[in-house]
Design a protein around this motif. Structure first.
Motif, PDB file in Angstrom:
ATOM      1  N   ASP A 150      -5.915   1.058   3.832  1.00 47.14           N
ATOM      2  CA  ASP A 150      -4.841   0.518   4.661  1.00 47.14           C
ATOM      3  C   ASP A 150      -4.034   1.639   5.307  1.00 47.14           C
ATOM      4  O   ASP A 150      -3.616   1.523   6.467  1.00 47.14           O
ATOM      5  N   GLN A 210      -8.154   0.707  -1.829  1.00 45.79           N
ATOM      6  CA  GLN A 210      -7.720  -0.263  -0.821  1.00 45.79           C
ATOM      7  C   GLN A 210      -6.436   0.198  -0.149  1.00 45.79           C
ATOM      8  O   GLN A 210      -6.277   0.080   1.070  1.00 45.79           O
ATOM      9  N   SER A 221      -5.936   3.076   8.210  1.00 46.08           N
ATOM     10  CA  SER A 221      -5.936   2.159   9.346  1.00 46.08           C
ATOM     11  C   SER A 221      -4.568   2.068  10.014  1.00 46.08           C
ATOM     12  O   SER A 221      -4.440   2.225  11.231  1.00 46.08           O
ATOM     13  N   ASP A 222      -3.527   1.819   9.212  1.00 42.71           N
ATOM     14  CA  ASP A 222      -2.191   1.585   9.770  1.00 42.71           C
ATOM     15  C   ASP A 222      -1.575   2.837  10.374  1.00 42.71           C
ATOM     16  O   ASP A 222      -0.792   2.752  11.321  1.00 42.71           O
ATOM     17  N   TRP A 259       0.802  -1.221   0.000  1.00 41.89           N
ATOM     18  CA  TRP A 259       0.000   0.000   0.000  1.00 41.89           C
ATOM     19  C   TRP A 259       0.831   1.266   0.000  1.00 41.89           C
ATOM     20  O   TRP A 259       0.449   2.259  -0.618  1.00 41.89           O
TER      21      TRP A 259
END
Length: 317
Positions: free
Chosen positions: A146, A142, A149-150, A98
């Protein structure tokens, strides 16, 4: 290698339909030809130039409206940013982690895809780069999901839902309608996310800076790819071949029947053998491409590996 340029002014008509002029930058000749052939099947597009490096394309004087470009091996960060400044850019890269997809978007690329997308998807991305430049596609959605979130990026709940639904293949327009999100709100949220990613350091393009200037001599025999390959086991080499093709560890496990833990261990042991401490996804790709002789300019990959602390291998006795 010289730039291939087809005569024709930027913009045009074909049977009453608009035709978009496209350039392709990819250092692997076979892959570059595949891109050219895939785009040529779409009547909306005309490939007017293709080159193995950004520098050679910029120096060619070719006129085009959108450029489809790889990242690793085609030039430096400065050259990539100059390309983005001049034209709309669609990135198609084997580095599918990502961070590698988010970084070029943060720095101005219109769309970012992995290399396993089909020719129709790729052609649509090139067309949309000019006509619907703010329409997210699943690969990038996507990656951004990510990243949020990360890195604990603060986005609104409905925009996070938009990213998640788009990542699953829903069209942005349909998702925005479902969420009652106006054009103005969507564009504002998208720009805010770009700034958040930039502030978090996710626009770092250091991994593409593989200098292509100067003589392209092969590396010394003691540091040639075959000498590195001789120091990895047959099982490690098989795993690295998949890695060099852009497969993730989970995908390699599924393809080979190995456990995820075994795949990770094989890659780690192989890199440890050369003193490479960082296991960043992009460095793994460079290492795998070098060991498996998957790059036309191995000396560029070797420079990157040595900068990461790789020691010159000692041949087996």
């Amino acid at each position: 290698m010289a730039v291939s340029v087809t005569a024709g002014a930027a913009g045009g008509q074909d049977g009453g339909h608009e035709v978009l002029q496209v350039a392709v930058v990819e250092d692997h000749e076979v892959t570059r030809l595949g891109f050219v052939q895939a785009l040529a099947r779409d009547r909306r597009l005309r490939v007017v130039a293709d080159a193995p490096s950004v520098r050679q394309l910029l120096e060619s004087g070719a006129e085009y409206e959108v450029c489809l470009a790889d990242l690793v091996g085609v030039g430096t960060e400065a050259e990539f940013l100059e390309l983005v400044r001049r034209t709309d850019v669609v990135v198609c890269t084997a580095a599918e982690q990502w961070r590698s997809l988010v970084a070029p978007w943060v720095r101005g690329a219109r769309a970012v895809h992995g290399k396993k997308v089909g020719p129709v998807t790729l052609a649509d991305a090139v067309w949309d780069a000019r006509h619907r430049p703010f329409e997210l596609k699943p690969h990038l959605a996507q990656a951004l999901t990510d990243a949020v979130s990360d890195c604990a990026l603060s986005v609104s709940q409905d925009f996070a839902q938009l990213l998640a639904l788009t990542a699953r293949g829903r069209r942005v327009a349909a998702v925005r309608q479902q969420l009652a999100m106006s054009d103005e709100r969507y564009l504002a949220e998208l720009e805010r996310l770009r700034k958040l990613c930039s502030s978090a350091g996710l626009g770092d393009l250091d991994f593409i800076s593989l200098p292509l200037t100067g003589p392209q001599a092969s590396p010394p025999a003691s540091q040639a790819p075959e000498d590195w390959a001789a120091l990895v086991t047959t099982a490690e080499r098989r795993t690295l071949e998949y890695c060099a093709d852009g497969f993730t560890e989970h995908e390699i496990a599924a393809e080979t029947g190995l456990s995820y833990h075994t795949v990770v261990t094989q890659i780690r042991h192989a890199m440890d053998r050369f003193g490479i401490q960082s296991k960043h996804a992009d460095l793994r790709l460079v290492f795998a491409m070098y060991v498996c002789s998957r790059h036309s300019r191995p000396e560029a990959l070797l420079r990157r590996l040595k900068a990461a602390g790789a020691a010159a291998p000692q041949p087996r006795r």
